[in-house]
Design a protein around this motif. Structure first.
Motif, short mmCIF file in Angstrom:
data_model
loop_
_atom_site.label_atom_id
_atom_site.label_comp_id
_atom_site.label_asym_id
_atom_site.label_seq_id
_atom_site.Cartn_x
_atom_site.Cartn_y
_atom_site.Cartn_z
N ASP A 259 -7.54 -6.48 -3.42
CA ASP A 259 -7.27 -7.91 -3.19
C ASP A 259 -7.36 -8.13 -1.68
OD1 ASP A 259 -5.18 -10.28 -4.78
OD2 ASP A 259 -6.04 -10.47 -2.79
N THR A 260 -8.14 -9.12 -1.27
CA THR A 260 -8.34 -9.35 0.17
C THR A 260 -7.07 -9.80 0.87
OG1 THR A 260 -9.06 -11.63 -0.28
CG2 THR A 260 -10.77 -9.95 -0.14
N ARG A 261 -6.06 -10.19 0.12
CA ARG A 261 -4.77 -10.55 0.75
C ARG A 261 -3.90 -9.33 1.01
NH1 ARG A 261 -3.29 -14.95 -3.74
NH2 ARG A 261 -4.03 -13.17 -4.94
N VAL A 262 -4.28 -8.17 0.44
CA VAL A 262 -3.46 -6.96 0.56
C VAL A 262 -4.31 -5.88 1.22
CG1 VAL A 262 -2.12 -5.24 -0.70
CG2 VAL A 262 -2.20 -7.60 -1.51
N ALA A 263 -3.76 -5.17 2.18
CA ALA A 263 -4.48 -4.11 2.87
C ALA A 263 -4.78 -2.97 1.92
CB ALA A 263 -3.67 -3.62 4.07
N PRO A 264 -5.91 -2.27 2.12
CA PRO A 264 -6.24 -1.13 1.25
C PRO A 264 -5.12 -0.09 1.26
CG PRO A 264 -8.11 -1.73 2.61
CD PRO A 264 -6.96 -2.52 3.11
N GLY A 265 -4.79 0.45 0.09
CA GLY A 265 -3.74 1.45 -0.05
C GLY A 265 -2.38 0.85 -0.34
N SER A 266 -2.20 -0.47 -0.17
CA SER A 266 -0.92 -1.12 -0.46
C SER A 266 -0.83 -1.43 -1.94
CB SER A 266 -0.77 -2.39 0.37
OG SER A 266 -0.89 -2.12 1.74
N ALA A 267 0.40 -1.65 -2.37
CA ALA A 267 0.63 -1.96 -3.79
C ALA A 267 0.04 -3.31 -4.13
CB ALA A 267 2.13 -1.94 -4.09
N SER B 29 -23.44 -6.42 -4.19
CA SER B 29 -23.23 -5.58 -3.01
C SER B 29 -23.55 -4.12 -3.31
CB SER B 29 -21.79 -5.72 -2.52
OG SER B 29 -21.52 -4.79 -1.50
N PRO B 30 -24.35 -3.45 -2.46
CA PRO B 30 -24.62 -2.02 -2.67
C PRO B 30 -23.36 -1.18 -2.63
CG PRO B 30 -26.18 -2.98 -1.12
CD PRO B 30 -25.14 -4.00 -1.35
N ALA B 31 -22.37 -1.59 -1.80
CA ALA B 31 -21.13 -0.81 -1.74
C ALA B 31 -20.43 -0.79 -3.08
CB ALA B 31 -20.21 -1.40 -0.66
N LEU B 32 -20.45 -1.92 -3.79
CA LEU B 32 -19.81 -1.96 -5.11
C LEU B 32 -20.58 -1.11 -6.10
CD1 LEU B 32 -17.51 -3.21 -6.72
CD2 LEU B 32 -19.00 -5.14 -7.24
N ALA B 33 -21.91 -1.11 -6.02
CA ALA B 33 -22.70 -0.29 -6.94
C ALA B 33 -22.47 1.20 -6.69
CB ALA B 33 -24.17 -0.63 -6.79
N GLU B 34 -22.20 1.57 -5.41
CA GLU B 34 -21.97 2.97 -5.09
C GLU B 34 -20.51 3.38 -5.22
OE1 GLU B 34 -25.52 2.87 -1.71
OE2 GLU B 34 -23.42 3.24 -1.16
N GLY B 35 -19.63 2.43 -5.55
CA GLY B 35 -18.21 2.75 -5.71
C GLY B 35 -17.47 2.85 -4.41
N ASP B 36 -18.08 2.41 -3.28
CA ASP B 36 -17.41 2.46 -1.98
C ASP B 36 -16.54 1.21 -1.85
OD1 ASP B 36 -18.59 2.97 1.47
OD2 ASP B 36 -16.57 2.77 0.61
N LEU B 37 -15.29 1.29 -2.37
CA LEU B 37 -14.43 0.10 -2.41
C LEU B 37 -13.94 -0.30 -1.02
CD1 LEU B 37 -12.34 0.74 -5.65
CD2 LEU B 37 -14.49 -0.51 -5.35
N ASP B 38 -13.82 0.69 -0.11
CA ASP B 38 -13.37 0.32 1.24
C ASP B 38 -14.41 -0.56 1.93
OD1 ASP B 38 -11.82 3.56 1.85
OD2 ASP B 38 -11.03 1.72 0.93
N GLU B 39 -15.70 -0.16 1.82
CA GLU B 39 -16.75 -0.99 2.40
C GLU B 39 -16.83 -2.34 1.71
OE1 GLU B 39 -18.40 -0.45 5.00
OE2 GLU B 39 -19.83 -2.11 4.89
N PHE B 40 -16.68 -2.33 0.37
CA PHE B 40 -16.71 -3.60 -0.36
C PHE B 40 -15.54 -4.49 0.03
CE2 PHE B 40 -17.96 -6.43 -3.58
CZ PHE B 40 -16.80 -6.93 -4.16
N TYR B 41 -14.38 -3.86 0.32
CA TYR B 41 -13.22 -4.65 0.74
C TYR B 41 -13.54 -5.42 2.02
CZ TYR B 41 -8.62 -5.71 2.67
OH TYR B 41 -7.55 -6.36 3.21
N LEU C 121 -10.81 -7.75 -7.09
CA LEU C 121 -11.71 -6.95 -7.93
C LEU C 121 -10.89 -6.27 -9.02
CD1 LEU C 121 -14.59 -5.79 -8.33
CD2 LEU C 121 -13.86 -3.86 -6.91
N TYR C 122 -11.34 -6.42 -10.28
CA TYR C 122 -10.67 -5.80 -11.44
C TYR C 122 -11.67 -4.87 -12.11
CZ TYR C 122 -7.35 -9.66 -10.85
OH TYR C 122 -6.46 -10.55 -10.34
N ASP C 123 -11.11 -3.80 -12.73
CA ASP C 123 -12.00 -2.95 -13.52
C ASP C 123 -12.22 -3.58 -14.89
OD1 ASP C 123 -9.40 -0.47 -14.25
OD2 ASP C 123 -9.67 -2.55 -14.93
N ALA C 124 -12.99 -2.92 -15.72
CA ALA C 124 -13.32 -3.50 -17.03
C ALA C 124 -12.10 -3.68 -17.90
CB ALA C 124 -14.35 -2.61 -17.73
N ALA C 125 -11.04 -2.89 -17.65
CA ALA C 125 -9.81 -3.01 -18.44
C ALA C 125 -8.89 -4.08 -17.91
CB ALA C 125 -9.08 -1.66 -18.46
N GLY C 126 -9.24 -4.70 -16.80
CA GLY C 126 -8.42 -5.78 -16.27
C GLY C 126 -7.44 -5.33 -15.21
#
Length: 736
Positions: free
Chosen positions: A107-115, A69-81, A97-102
């Motif tokens: 998570d598609t089950r959790v709204a953006p900005g939630s824990a 996804s281009p959004a993931l390559a550009e770091g646009d996590l909201d669009e990727f969500y 989605l996890y970063d390289a450190a894990g």
């Protein structure tokens, strides 16, 4: 030694070794059948493991698509969500989605900005340490806090030549249940899908009860040793089972199918038992047959042999009783068969002669039909072109008559119109050998048609000849071309006149006849017909002339005294009217020609009313005129426009169809039938009946070899009068 003993020993000497060999073959078949069945089950399990692998690869493919996804390559996590949430499985699935450190980033089950939950329930981290993180990983089955059992698929996301993220998809283990259901395993079989550790992810029966449970210890030990194989154990009911397992490629999961041991042995045992029963039965029957033949054979057999030899030489057998009932019955039948063979030979010779005669008659009929077909195509084509010219002249003369008041001009126009009428009659005769013309078909009373031709027929006969007409009461109507009917009567009368050089009697009778199936003169047809018989007292025809009388251009007259088309025209008329012509003649006894015309159940056609005076007919509405002949278009368009129509012209059926599809609003369509291009007039009428069922269509024809079978379409014969056309189009435009 008695013959029955010899036969018994002979049969036993052949069957006993064969029986022993078959017994060994039965054992071999049992072993091979068992091995083949096990191999078949192994192949089934191997194919099933590939289906499971394909199902997992489908989910992996979704993750790889998201990884690009281009959004993931550009770091646009909201669009990727939003992309990930739209792609997540519908049945309780989720994408994370996890970063390289894990660390979990979304998570598609959790709204953006939630824990986001920190702990991962799947053993992905353990698998990453064991197999490496730079590959697709499929977790084992685990119990989900929301209920049920799930598994996770993780793929790495590379950006700039390094792992930047990890994408994972959690799926419900019950989603694999559909793979088991689609396999349609037999009722006695059990099938399961397990993870690496032996936890059940899907099970053919009672899946919800056993999902997440471990398989038996014996099965686990087998899983740990080899990637595919078999294991024997008892199920929970104590029934001995045999399991066939295979490892799913890449994921390390397992699939296993278990079958009762008795079921595996059932087919081979049945096969072996069936073969054994057959061989035992054959041995018993062979011994019994040997004893029976031994008792019945010997002298009677030799007698039958001699009788057969005599019958083979074509001689009739003299029956002599042998004292054995069966042999005597065969001997009597052989004697009767020898007599039948002699009679059959004579019958065969007679039938061969009949077949040869029928073949010659069929060949003659075929050649006659081919000649008439060729003549019809030639003359019909000429008639079509000539009718287009006559149509132009007819319309132009009528338009001239309407625009001129000078008596001399009107007289010249009337002379030209009579000339065109004679030319029209000529083209009609040219078309008499072609296909039937729908525009000229009328339902008429054949008796009235004959009476209307009497004056013409009497003028043809010589002095000293008498004409007798006998028409029955209530003669059935027939659907024919009246002009061709009159022409057929005229041709038959001319032939009768030439056959009676010194005068004689010509008789015409009209009768209703009903032909039953198989009637002598029905020629394969049966039903109600009107028979028009024309008989003369002339010289008649010898057999060789009678055989060729219906051939086109065959004539016995001197050159210049006849064309040989009289009888063929009558034959063509009867055939085109769905009937036939029967011809009988003998030297010195005259000739009789019977025209069989099928009964019509349609009402009699009305007579065309004549228009008095020279007042131009009037019409209104838009007419789509389809005609490929430029001269016909020029004259007919002018006549229609002067009569009040708004005329739109198309030079062919293809163009007319394109104009209709483009939205042309017409009140009536008037089209020629024979036109260049892919769409003829008949094709155009059929298409408009489907797409514009309320649009009236009128077809014009000078000659065509196609029948107009489109319901509701009227056919106008060329050349037609312009006032006739205007009246017809105006009436249809008002109905529309």
């Amino acid at each position: 030694m008695r013959i029955r003993t010899r036969l018994l020993l002979l049969i036993l000497a052949v069957l006993v070794p064969a029986f022993l060999g078959v017994a060994l073959a039965v054992g071999y078949v049992y072993v091979e059948e068992r091995r083949a069945q096990e191999n078949s089950v192994k192949e089934t399990v191997r194919a099933f493991s590939l289906l499971v692998d394909n199902e997992l690869e489908t989910n992996e493919g979704i993750l790889h698509a998201l990884a690009g996804s281009p959004a993931l390559a550009e770091g646009d996590l909201d669009e990727f969500y939003r992309h990930a949430r739209a792609t997540a499985p519908l049945r309780g699935g989720a994408i994370a989605l996890y970063d390289a450190a894990g660390r979990r980033l979304l998570d598609t089950r959790v709204a953006p900005g939630s824990a986001l939950p920190e702990r991962r329930l799947a053993n992905i981290d353990t698998l990453a340490r064991r197999y490496g993180a730079d590959r697709t990983l499929v977790s084992d089955v685990f119990a989900s806090p929301e209920g049920g059992h799930r598994f996770v698929i993780q793929v790495p996301v590379h950006l700039g030549g390094r792992i930047a993220y990890f994408l994972s998809m959690s799926a419900d283990a019950s989603s694999l249940q559909k793979l088991l259901t689609r396999q349609r395993f037999p009722e006695q079989w059990q099938a399961v899908i397990t993870d690496r550790q032996g936890h059940i992810a899907a099970r053919l029966r009672d899946p919800e009860r056993f999902r997440g449970h471990l398989v038996g210890d014996a099965v686990l030990r087998s899983f740990a040793v080899v990637a595919e194989g078999t294991v024997s154990a008892n199920n929970l009911a104590g029934i001995p089972m045999r399991g066939f397992f295979n490892t799913v490629p890449d994921s390390g999961w397992h699939v296993m199918v278990t079958i009762p041991q008795a079921e595996l042995r059932r087919v081979p045992l049945h096969t072996a038992a069936f073969l054994g029963a057959i061989m035992t039965t054959l041995l018993v029957l062979a011994v019994a047959a040997a004893r029976w033949f031994g008792q019945r054979a010997a002298a009677p057999i030799e007698y039958l042999g001699r009788s057969a030899e005599e019958m083979g030489q074509g001689r009739e057998i003299a029956y002599t009783p042998q004292g054995v009932l069966e042999i005597d019955a065969v001997a009597r039948r052989m004697a009767e068969a020898s007599r039948q063979i002699v009679r059959a030979q004579a019958e065969l010779e007679r039938r061969v002669a009949e077949a040869v005669a029928n073949s010659e008659r069929a060949q003659t009929a075929l050649m006659r039909g081919q000649k008439l077909e060729a003549l019809g195509r030639l003359t019909g084509g000429i008639a079509h072109e000539f009718n287009n010219l006559l149509q132009t002249l007819t319309t132009a003369l009528q338009m001239a008559a309407l625009t001129s008041n000078q008596p001399k001009v009107q007289s010249l126009i009337e002379t030209c119109r009579r000339t065109v009428g004679r030319a029209t009659a000529l083209t009609t005769r040219l078309g008499s050998f072609g296909r039937v013309q729908d525009a000229r078909l009328l339902t008429v009373d054949p008796a009235d048609q004959v009476r209307g031709s009497l004056q013409l027929l009497r003028g043809v006969l010589r002095q000293g000849s008498s004409l007798e007409v006998d028409c029955a009461e209530d003669v059935w109507p027939v659907t024919v071309d009246p002009l061709q009917f009159d022409l057929a009567l005229l041709n038959l009368t001319i032939n009768a006149r030439d056959a009676m050089p010194d005068g004689g009697r010509l008789g015409i009778t009209v009768r209703n006849v009903t032909l039953e199936p198989g009637a002598e003169r029905a020629q394969g047809a049966h039903g109600d017909y009107v028979r028009v018989s024309v008989s003369d007292s002339g010289t008649g025809m010898p057999p060789d002339v009678l055989a060729r009388a219906l051939d086109p251009f065959f004539t016995t007259k001197e050159p210049g005294q006849g064309t040989g088309l009289g009888l063929p025209q009558a034959y063509a008329f009867a055939t085109q009217s769905q009937g036939w012509l029967a011809l009988s003649s003998s030297v010195g006894a005259g000739t009789t020609v019977d025209l069989y015309l099928p009964r019509s159940h349609q009402p009699l056609s009305p007579q065309s009313p004549s228009r008095g005076g020279t007042e131009a007919p009037r019409g209104a509405g838009r007419v789509l005129f389809v005609e490929d002949d430029e001269l016909v278009r020029e004259t007919v368009v002018r006549g229609l426009e002067q009569s009040g129509f708004d005329v739109v012209v198309a030079p062919g059926g293809d163009q007319a169809l394109a104009m209709i599809e483009a939205g042309l609003d017409a009140d009536v369509v008037f089209s020629d039938i024979v036109m260049p291009g892919k769409v003829s007039g008949i094709d155009l009428a059929g298409i408009l009946r489907e797409r514009r069922p309320g649009l009236p269509v009128v077809l014009a024809t000078g000659y065509t070899d196609q029948r107009v079978a489109v319901p509701g379409v009227q056919v106008l014969a060329k050349p037609y009068e312009i006032d006739q056309l205007v009246d017809l189009l105006a009436g249809l435009a008002r109905q529309e």
